[in-house]
Design a protein around this motif. Sequence first.
Motif, PDB file in Angstrom:
ATOM      1  N   VAL A  52       0.866  -1.178   0.000  1.00  0.00           N
ATOM      2  CA  VAL A  52       0.000   0.000   0.000  1.00  0.00           C
ATOM      3  C   VAL A  52       0.901   1.226   0.000  1.00  0.00           C
ATOM      4  CG1 VAL A  52      -0.266  -0.015   2.514  1.00  0.00           C
ATOM      5  CG2 VAL A  52      -1.982   1.097   1.114  1.00  0.00           C
ATOM      6  N   ALA A  53       0.506   2.255  -0.783  1.00  0.00           N
ATOM      7  CA  ALA A  53       1.398   3.396  -0.962  1.00  0.00           C
ATOM      8  C   ALA A  53       0.622   4.696  -1.161  1.00  0.00           C
ATOM      9  CB  ALA A  53       2.288   3.153  -2.177  1.00  0.00           C
ATOM     10  N   SER A  54       1.279   5.767  -0.804  1.00  0.00           N
ATOM     11  CA  SER A  54       0.779   7.102  -1.108  1.00  0.00           C
ATOM     12  C   SER A  54       0.782   7.278  -2.624  1.00  0.00           C
ATOM     13  CB  SER A  54       1.718   8.136  -0.466  1.00  0.00           C
ATOM     14  OG  SER A  54       1.530   9.414  -1.040  1.00  0.00           O
ATOM     15  N   PRO A  55      -0.213   7.959  -3.171  1.00  0.00           N
ATOM     16  CA  PRO A  55      -0.226   8.177  -4.612  1.00  0.00           C
ATOM     17  C   PRO A  55       0.594   9.386  -5.070  1.00  0.00           C
ATOM     18  CG  PRO A  55      -2.267   8.977  -3.656  1.00  0.00           C
ATOM     19  CD  PRO A  55      -1.470   8.356  -2.532  1.00  0.00           C
ATOM     20  N   LEU A  92      -3.582   3.175  12.166  1.00  0.00           N
ATOM     21  CA  LEU A  92      -4.980   2.807  11.924  1.00  0.00           C
ATOM     22  C   LEU A  92      -5.140   2.100  10.580  1.00  0.00           C
ATOM     23  CD1 LEU A  92      -6.849   5.977  13.242  1.00  0.00           C
ATOM     24  CD2 LEU A  92      -6.923   3.678  14.216  1.00  0.00           C
ATOM     25  N   LEU A  93      -4.437   2.586   9.586  1.00  0.00           N
ATOM     26  CA  LEU A  93      -4.482   1.966   8.262  1.00  0.00           C
ATOM     27  C   LEU A  93      -3.970   0.530   8.329  1.00  0.00           C
ATOM     28  CD1 LEU A  93      -4.835   2.524   5.113  1.00  0.00           C
ATOM     29  CD2 LEU A  93      -2.392   2.954   5.153  1.00  0.00           C
ATOM     30  N   ALA A  94      -2.821   0.327   8.971  1.00  0.00           N
ATOM     31  CA  ALA A  94      -2.239  -1.016   9.084  1.00  0.00           C
ATOM     32  C   ALA A  94      -3.132  -1.942   9.904  1.00  0.00           C
ATOM     33  CB  ALA A  94      -0.838  -0.945   9.688  1.00  0.00           C
ATOM     34  N   GLN A  95      -3.784  -1.419  10.913  1.00  0.00           N
ATOM     35  CA  GLN A  95      -4.683  -2.237  11.731  1.00  0.00           C
ATOM     36  C   GLN A  95      -5.873  -2.766  10.924  1.00  0.00           C
ATOM     37  OE1 GLN A  95      -5.361   0.660  14.824  1.00  0.00           O
ATOM     38  NE2 GLN A  95      -3.878  -0.309  16.202  1.00  0.00           N
ATOM     39  N   GLN A  96      -6.116  -2.176   9.768  1.00  0.00           N
ATOM     40  CA  GLN A  96      -7.222  -2.603   8.912  1.00  0.00           C
ATOM     41  C   GLN A  96      -6.782  -3.563   7.802  1.00  0.00           C
ATOM     42  OE1 GLN A  96      -8.924   1.102   7.567  1.00  0.00           O
ATOM     43  NE2 GLN A  96      -9.415   1.742   9.637  1.00  0.00           N
ATOM     44  N   PHE A  97      -5.489  -3.890   7.728  1.00  0.00           N
ATOM     45  CA  PHE A  97      -5.031  -4.848   6.724  1.00  0.00           C
ATOM     46  C   PHE A  97      -5.737  -6.186   6.948  1.00  0.00           C
ATOM     47  CE2 PHE A  97      -0.475  -2.861   6.325  1.00  0.00           C
ATOM     48  CZ  PHE A  97      -1.001  -1.769   5.654  1.00  0.00           C
ATOM     49  N   SER A  98      -5.930  -6.914   5.872  1.00  0.00           N
ATOM     50  CA  SER A  98      -6.526  -8.240   5.957  1.00  0.00           C
ATOM     51  C   SER A  98      -5.592  -9.184   6.714  1.00  0.00           C
ATOM     52  CB  SER A  98      -6.771  -8.789   4.551  1.00  0.00           C
ATOM     53  OG  SER A  98      -7.031 -10.165   4.597  1.00  0.00           O
ATOM     54  N   ALA A 152      -5.243  -6.075  13.564  1.00  0.00           N
ATOM     55  CA  ALA A 152      -5.986  -5.244  14.510  1.00  0.00           C
ATOM     56  C   ALA A 152      -5.271  -5.156  15.864  1.00  0.00           C
ATOM     57  CB  ALA A 152      -7.397  -5.795  14.697  1.00  0.00           C
ATOM     58  N   ASP A 153      -4.378  -6.114  16.150  1.00  0.00           N
ATOM     59  CA  ASP A 153      -3.631  -6.121  17.411  1.00  0.00           C
ATOM     60  C   ASP A 153      -2.358  -5.283  17.363  1.00  0.00           C
ATOM     61  OD1 ASP A 153      -5.555  -7.816  18.497  1.00  0.00           O
ATOM     62  OD2 ASP A 153      -4.466  -9.623  17.902  1.00  0.00           O
ATOM     63  N   LEU A 154      -2.098  -4.668  16.224  1.00  0.00           N
ATOM     64  CA  LEU A 154      -0.917  -3.803  16.100  1.00  0.00           C
ATOM     65  C   LEU A 154      -1.029  -2.669  17.113  1.00  0.00           C
ATOM     66  CD1 LEU A 154       1.630  -3.232  14.357  1.00  0.00           C
ATOM     67  CD2 LEU A 154       0.173  -1.785  12.933  1.00  0.00           C
ATOM     68  N   ASP A 155       0.059  -2.449  17.857  1.00  0.00           N
ATOM     69  CA  ASP A 155       0.030  -1.429  18.903  1.00  0.00           C
ATOM     70  C   ASP A 155       1.462  -0.990  19.218  1.00  0.00           C
ATOM     71  OD1 ASP A 155      -1.031   0.302  20.748  1.00  0.00           O
ATOM     72  OD2 ASP A 155      -1.851  -1.243  22.062  1.00  0.00           O
ATOM     73  N   ASP A 156       1.562   0.049  20.001  1.00  0.00           N
ATOM     74  CA  ASP A 156       2.860   0.583  20.411  1.00  0.00           C
ATOM     75  C   ASP A 156       3.727  -0.518  21.028  1.00  0.00           C
ATOM     76  OD1 ASP A 156       1.680   2.965  19.711  1.00  0.00           O
ATOM     77  OD2 ASP A 156       1.899   3.914  21.664  1.00  0.00           O
ATOM     78  N   ASN A 157       5.026  -0.442  20.724  1.00  0.00           N
ATOM     79  CA  ASN A 157       6.043  -1.306  21.329  1.00  0.00           C
ATOM     80  C   ASN A 157       5.850  -2.791  21.068  1.00  0.00           C
ATOM     81  OD1 ASN A 157       7.411   0.937  22.511  1.00  0.00           O
ATOM     82  ND2 ASN A 157       5.836   0.994  24.080  1.00  0.00           N
ATOM     83  N   LYS A 158       5.169  -3.153  19.982  1.00  0.00           N
ATOM     84  CA  LYS A 158       4.935  -4.565  19.669  1.00  0.00           C
ATOM     85  C   LYS A 158       5.923  -5.098  18.627  1.00  0.00           C
ATOM     86  CE  LYS A 158       0.647  -5.546  21.502  1.00  0.00           C
ATOM     87  NZ  LYS A 158      -0.384  -6.523  21.469  1.00  0.00           N
ATOM     88  N   GLY A 159       6.828  -4.240  18.141  1.00  0.00           N
ATOM     89  CA  GLY A 159       7.681  -4.653  17.043  1.00  0.00           C
ATOM     90  C   GLY A 159       9.142  -4.842  17.403  1.00  0.00           C
ATOM     91  N   ARG A 160       9.810  -5.583  16.513  1.00  0.00           N
ATOM     92  CA  ARG A 160      11.263  -5.751  16.584  1.00  0.00           C
ATOM     93  C   ARG A 160      11.818  -5.354  15.233  1.00  0.00           C
ATOM     94  NH1 ARG A 160      15.478  -8.793  15.284  1.00  0.00           N
ATOM     95  NH2 ARG A 160      14.366 -10.326  14.044  1.00  0.00           N
ATOM     96  N   LEU A 161      12.728  -4.395  15.232  1.00  0.00           N
ATOM     97  CA  LEU A 161      13.312  -3.885  13.988  1.00  0.00           C
ATOM     98  C   LEU A 161      14.404  -4.844  13.523  1.00  0.00           C
ATOM     99  CD1 LEU A 161      13.245  -1.537  11.981  1.00  0.00           C
ATOM    100  CD2 LEU A 161      14.869  -0.333  13.454  1.00  0.00           C
TER     101      LEU A 161
END
Length: 178
Positions: A52-55, A92-98, A152-161
């Motif tokens: 998904v990308a900005s146009p 919010l956009l990512a939380q709506q991904f399938s 939908a469970d995406l939230d702050d501090n849930k990632g590893r770079l």
Amino acid sequence: MKTLTLLRHAKSSWDDTVERDFDRPVNGRGRRAAARIGRWIGDERLSFDHVVASPAVRVRQTIEGVEDGLGSMLQPLWDTRIYLSSAATLMLLAQQFSDAKDDALLVGHNPGCEDLLLMLVPPGSGPLRDEAEIKYPTATLARIELDIARWADLDDNKGRLSHFIRPRDLDPTLGPDD
């Protein structure tokens, strides 16, 4: 597990006299950087099941450069909400991904991309995050692994770079002019 890859658009041209910021193109170094990042994606055998990308013109041209370097098409979905959006909007956009999609690529702008990375990856989690906090340069790719089953469970501090790849890391001639 989900993976979110963030790609900031390549360096744009401020010399081009366009009426709208949306229409600003990438410059020569930006085209080279995008193609180099595309080759790196291919070398690493990364693949994305959702793009998904900005146009905005500079994002479209960045994707074209990445595709040239990669040797295949990314087939993005264009979403105007990404253009100059905040990290909160991107979240919010990512939380709506399938949930059927596990490996997403989001191509956009700063400060949204950088701020989203800093929201998702906790402070003190390593040198890559420290580098990202200093600066998220143009055409930089950040790959964030997320221990979640649903977007939908995406939230702050849930990632590893796992990756923070700047064009200059791959080719010093693509670094700053200083």
